[in-house]
Design a protein around this motif. Structure first.
Motif, PDB file in Angstrom:
ATOM      1  N   ASN A  73      23.138   1.284   6.780  1.00 50.97           N
ATOM      2  CA  ASN A  73      22.587   0.426   7.451  1.00 50.97           C
ATOM      3  C   ASN A  73      21.359  -0.428   6.652  1.00 50.97           C
ATOM      4  OD1 ASN A  73      24.464  -0.389   9.781  1.00 50.97           O
ATOM      5  ND2 ASN A  73      23.984   1.790  10.009  1.00 50.97           N
ATOM      6  N   ASP A  74      20.989  -0.050   5.695  1.00 54.55           N
ATOM      7  CA  ASP A  74      19.784  -0.233   4.606  1.00 54.55           C
ATOM      8  C   ASP A  74      18.575  -0.482   5.673  1.00 54.55           C
ATOM      9  OD1 ASP A  74      21.305  -0.714   2.440  1.00 54.55           O
ATOM     10  OD2 ASP A  74      22.056  -2.609   3.150  1.00 54.55           O
ATOM     11  N   ALA A  75      18.243   0.613   6.392  1.00 52.20           N
ATOM     12  CA  ALA A  75      17.285   0.668   7.219  1.00 52.20           C
ATOM     13  C   ALA A  75      16.024   1.760   6.453  1.00 52.20           C
ATOM     14  CB  ALA A  75      17.500   1.078   8.578  1.00 52.20           C
ATOM     15  N   MET A  76      14.753   1.246   6.511  1.00 48.70           N
ATOM     16  CA  MET A  76      13.757   1.943   6.352  1.00 48.70           C
ATOM     17  C   MET A  76      13.020   2.858   7.343  1.00 48.70           C
ATOM     18  SD  MET A  76      13.323   2.112   2.949  1.00 48.70           S
ATOM     19  CE  MET A  76      11.681   2.643   2.806  1.00 48.70           C
ATOM     20  N   VAL A  77      13.196   2.018   8.623  1.00 51.48           N
ATOM     21  CA  VAL A  77      12.682   2.600   9.664  1.00 51.48           C
ATOM     22  C   VAL A  77      13.713   2.776  11.044  1.00 51.48           C
ATOM     23  CG1 VAL A  77      11.101   1.911  11.714  1.00 51.48           C
ATOM     24  CG2 VAL A  77      10.515   1.179   9.413  1.00 51.48           C
ATOM     25  N   PRO A  78      14.139   4.161  11.056  1.00 53.73           N
ATOM     26  CA  PRO A  78      15.238   4.435  12.011  1.00 53.73           C
ATOM     27  C   PRO A  78      15.116   3.789  13.317  1.00 53.73           C
ATOM     28  CG  PRO A  78      14.292   6.332  10.776  1.00 53.73           C
ATOM     29  CD  PRO A  78      13.314   5.250  10.484  1.00 53.73           C
ATOM     30  N   ASP A  79      14.000   3.674  14.047  1.00 58.10           N
ATOM     31  CA  ASP A  79      13.950   3.150  15.536  1.00 58.10           C
ATOM     32  C   ASP A  79      14.368   1.699  15.293  1.00 58.10           C
ATOM     33  OD1 ASP A  79      13.349   5.724  16.302  1.00 58.10           O
ATOM     34  OD2 ASP A  79      11.075   4.990  16.322  1.00 58.10           O
ATOM     35  N   GLU A  80      14.182   1.052  14.185  1.00 60.22           N
ATOM     36  CA  GLU A  80      14.363  -0.410  14.356  1.00 60.22           C
ATOM     37  C   GLU A  80      16.073  -0.768  14.644  1.00 60.22           C
ATOM     38  OE1 GLU A  80      12.954  -2.313  10.876  1.00 60.22           O
ATOM     39  OE2 GLU A  80      11.035  -2.281  11.497  1.00 60.22           O
ATOM     40  N   LEU A  81      16.954   0.367  14.209  1.00 61.26           N
ATOM     41  CA  LEU A  81      18.206   0.206  14.280  1.00 61.26           C
ATOM     42  C   LEU A  81      18.510   0.061  15.885  1.00 61.26           C
ATOM     43  CD1 LEU A  81      19.680   2.816  11.625  1.00 61.26           C
ATOM     44  CD2 LEU A  81      19.762   0.197  11.671  1.00 61.26           C
ATOM     45  N   THR A  82      17.977   0.618  16.767  1.00 58.06           N
ATOM     46  CA  THR A  82      18.497   0.393  18.064  1.00 58.06           C
ATOM     47  C   THR A  82      17.480  -0.221  18.999  1.00 58.06           C
ATOM     48  OG1 THR A  82      17.110   2.603  18.458  1.00 58.06           O
ATOM     49  CG2 THR A  82      19.549   2.960  17.965  1.00 58.06           C
ATOM     50  N   GLU A  83      16.881  -1.202  18.229  1.00 61.20           N
ATOM     51  CA  GLU A  83      15.872  -2.121  19.168  1.00 61.20           C
ATOM     52  C   GLU A  83      16.574  -3.151  19.670  1.00 61.20           C
ATOM     53  OE1 GLU A  83      11.705  -1.450  17.260  1.00 61.20           O
ATOM     54  OE2 GLU A  83      12.787  -3.244  16.400  1.00 61.20           O
ATOM     55  N   GLU A  84      17.568  -3.885  19.054  1.00 68.03           N
ATOM     56  CA  GLU A  84      18.299  -5.111  19.350  1.00 68.03           C
ATOM     57  C   GLU A  84      19.574  -4.550  19.980  1.00 68.03           C
ATOM     58  OE1 GLU A  84      20.601  -8.585  17.145  1.00 68.03           O
ATOM     59  OE2 GLU A  84      19.037  -7.625  16.199  1.00 68.03           O
ATOM     60  N   ILE A  85      19.923  -4.875  21.423  1.00 69.65           N
ATOM     61  CA  ILE A  85      20.928  -4.443  22.072  1.00 69.65           C
ATOM     62  C   ILE A  85      22.092  -5.560  21.450  1.00 69.65           C
ATOM     63  CG2 ILE A  85      22.057  -4.608  24.372  1.00 69.65           C
ATOM     64  CD1 ILE A  85      19.460  -2.768  24.113  1.00 69.65           C
ATOM     65  N   GLY A  86      23.202  -4.773  21.450  1.00 70.95           N
ATOM     66  CA  GLY A  86      24.394  -5.637  20.723  1.00 70.95           C
ATOM     67  C   GLY A  86      24.496  -5.462  19.150  1.00 70.95           C
ATOM     68  N   ARG A  87      23.357  -5.003  18.550  1.00 74.70           N
ATOM     69  CA  ARG A  87      23.515  -4.765  17.227  1.00 74.70           C
ATOM     70  C   ARG A  87      24.605  -3.811  16.732  1.00 74.70           C
ATOM     71  NH1 ARG A  87      18.986  -3.292  12.932  1.00 74.70           N
ATOM     72  NH2 ARG A  87      20.409  -3.134  11.026  1.00 74.70           N
ATOM     73  N   ARG A  88      25.373  -4.318  15.805  1.00 75.61           N
ATOM     74  CA  ARG A  88      26.830  -3.391  15.390  1.00 75.61           C
ATOM     75  C   ARG A  88      26.039  -2.567  14.104  1.00 75.61           C
ATOM     76  NH1 ARG A  88      31.073  -2.991  18.238  1.00 75.61           N
ATOM     77  NH2 ARG A  88      32.330  -2.813  16.588  1.00 75.61           N
ATOM     78  N   LEU A  89      26.229  -1.135  14.426  1.00 72.58           N
ATOM     79  CA  LEU A  89      25.707  -0.054  13.531  1.00 72.58           C
ATOM     80  C   LEU A  89      26.994   0.395  12.638  1.00 72.58           C
ATOM     81  CD1 LEU A  89      23.194   1.971  15.225  1.00 72.58           C
ATOM     82  CD2 LEU A  89      22.626   0.014  13.781  1.00 72.58           C
ATOM     83  N   LYS A  90      26.981   0.656  11.292  1.00 74.14           N
ATOM     84  CA  LYS A  90      27.944   1.098  10.694  1.00 74.14           C
ATOM     85  C   LYS A  90      27.638   2.606  10.593  1.00 74.14           C
ATOM     86  CE  LYS A  90      27.077  -1.693   7.128  1.00 74.14           C
ATOM     87  NZ  LYS A  90      26.995  -2.508   5.927  1.00 74.14           N
ATOM     88  N   VAL A  91      28.714   3.401  10.711  1.00 77.69           N
ATOM     89  CA  VAL A  91      28.357   4.882  10.441  1.00 77.69           C
ATOM     90  C   VAL A  91      29.520   5.391   9.386  1.00 77.69           C
ATOM     91  CG1 VAL A  91      28.860   6.922  11.568  1.00 77.69           C
ATOM     92  CG2 VAL A  91      28.091   5.083  12.969  1.00 77.69           C
ATOM     93  N   ALA A  92      28.988   5.957   8.385  1.00 79.14           N
ATOM     94  CA  ALA A  92      29.742   6.284   7.222  1.00 79.14           C
ATOM     95  C   ALA A  92      30.106   7.948   7.131  1.00 79.14           C
ATOM     96  CB  ALA A  92      28.831   5.976   5.818  1.00 79.14           C
ATOM     97  N   MET A  93      30.997   8.130   6.558  1.00 79.49           N
ATOM     98  CA  MET A  93      31.400   9.399   6.416  1.00 79.49           C
ATOM     99  C   MET A  93      29.948  10.287   5.869  1.00 79.49           C
ATOM    100  SD  MET A  93      34.655  11.535   4.985  1.00 79.49           S
ATOM    101  CE  MET A  93      35.629  10.531   6.262  1.00 79.49           C
ATOM    102  N   PRO A  94      29.653  11.464   6.276  1.00 76.50           N
ATOM    103  CA  PRO A  94      28.517  12.047   5.839  1.00 76.50           C
ATOM    104  C   PRO A  94      28.503  12.409   4.326  1.00 76.50           C
ATOM    105  CG  PRO A  94      29.056  13.147   7.884  1.00 76.50           C
ATOM    106  CD  PRO A  94      30.119  12.148   7.264  1.00 76.50           C
ATOM    107  N   ASN A  95      27.716  12.281   3.569  1.00 77.26           N
ATOM    108  CA  ASN A  95      27.527  12.819   1.994  1.00 77.26           C
ATOM    109  C   ASN A  95      28.779  12.209   1.193  1.00 77.26           C
ATOM    110  OD1 ASN A  95      25.207  14.514   2.347  1.00 77.26           O
ATOM    111  ND2 ASN A  95      26.482  16.108   3.485  1.00 77.26           N
ATOM    112  N   GLY A  96      28.845  10.802   1.570  1.00 73.98           N
ATOM    113  CA  GLY A  96      30.111  10.240   0.794  1.00 73.98           C
ATOM    114  C   GLY A  96      31.353  10.631   0.810  1.00 73.98           C
ATOM    115  N   GLY A  97      31.470  11.477   1.989  1.00 75.91           N
ATOM    116  CA  GLY A  97      32.858  12.193   2.268  1.00 75.91           C
ATOM    117  C   GLY A  97      32.971  13.286   1.539  1.00 75.91           C
ATOM    118  N   ARG A  98      32.091  13.919   0.701  1.00 75.51           N
ATOM    119  CA  ARG A  98      32.138  15.199  -0.020  1.00 75.51           C
ATOM    120  C   ARG A  98      32.069  16.325   0.851  1.00 75.51           C
ATOM    121  NH1 ARG A  98      27.919  13.133  -3.142  1.00 75.51           N
ATOM    122  NH2 ARG A  98      28.437  11.081  -3.021  1.00 75.51           N
TER     123      ARG A  98
END
Length: 98
Positions: A73-98
């Motif tokens: 999600n191109d985030a430098m500050v982790p807490d900012e990802l959950t500050e906005e209610i309704g924001r859609r967060l992408k979740v990727a397979m860990p370590n590129g799926g490896r």
């Protein structure tokens, strides 16, 4: 030194020698990846009270992998990802799926 699941796993450890011959050991700077770390496996809509460690535990099974969600999600500050209610967060397979 760092486990395979760490964001620092592949970061080079280097030494700096001061003028008085003291050695300072440190990690090279870690840059955010320019591409998605792995296939997107889910999207999460932020709700009141969400914490990134809990979101990561739900989707990846490990709260310490919050940095994987930050990277995709191109985030430098982790807490900012959950500050906005309704924001859609992408979740990727860990370590590129490896």
């Amino acid at each position: 030194m760092f486990p395979r699941t760490s964001r620092y796993y592949k970061i080079e450890i280097v030494k700096y020698v001061t003028s008085d011959q003291r050695e300072i050991v440190y990690l090279r700077r870690r840059f955010l990846p320019r591409s998605v770390p792995g296939p997107i496996i889910a999207e999460h809509s932020v709700v009141e009270g969400d914490r990134l460690d809990n979101v990561t535990a739900t989707y990846l099974g490990d709260p310490e992998q919050f940095w994987q969600v930050c990277d995709v999600n191109d985030a430098m500050v982790p807490d900012e990802l959950t500050e906005e209610i309704g924001r859609r967060l992408k979740v990727a397979m860990p370590n590129g799926g490896r």
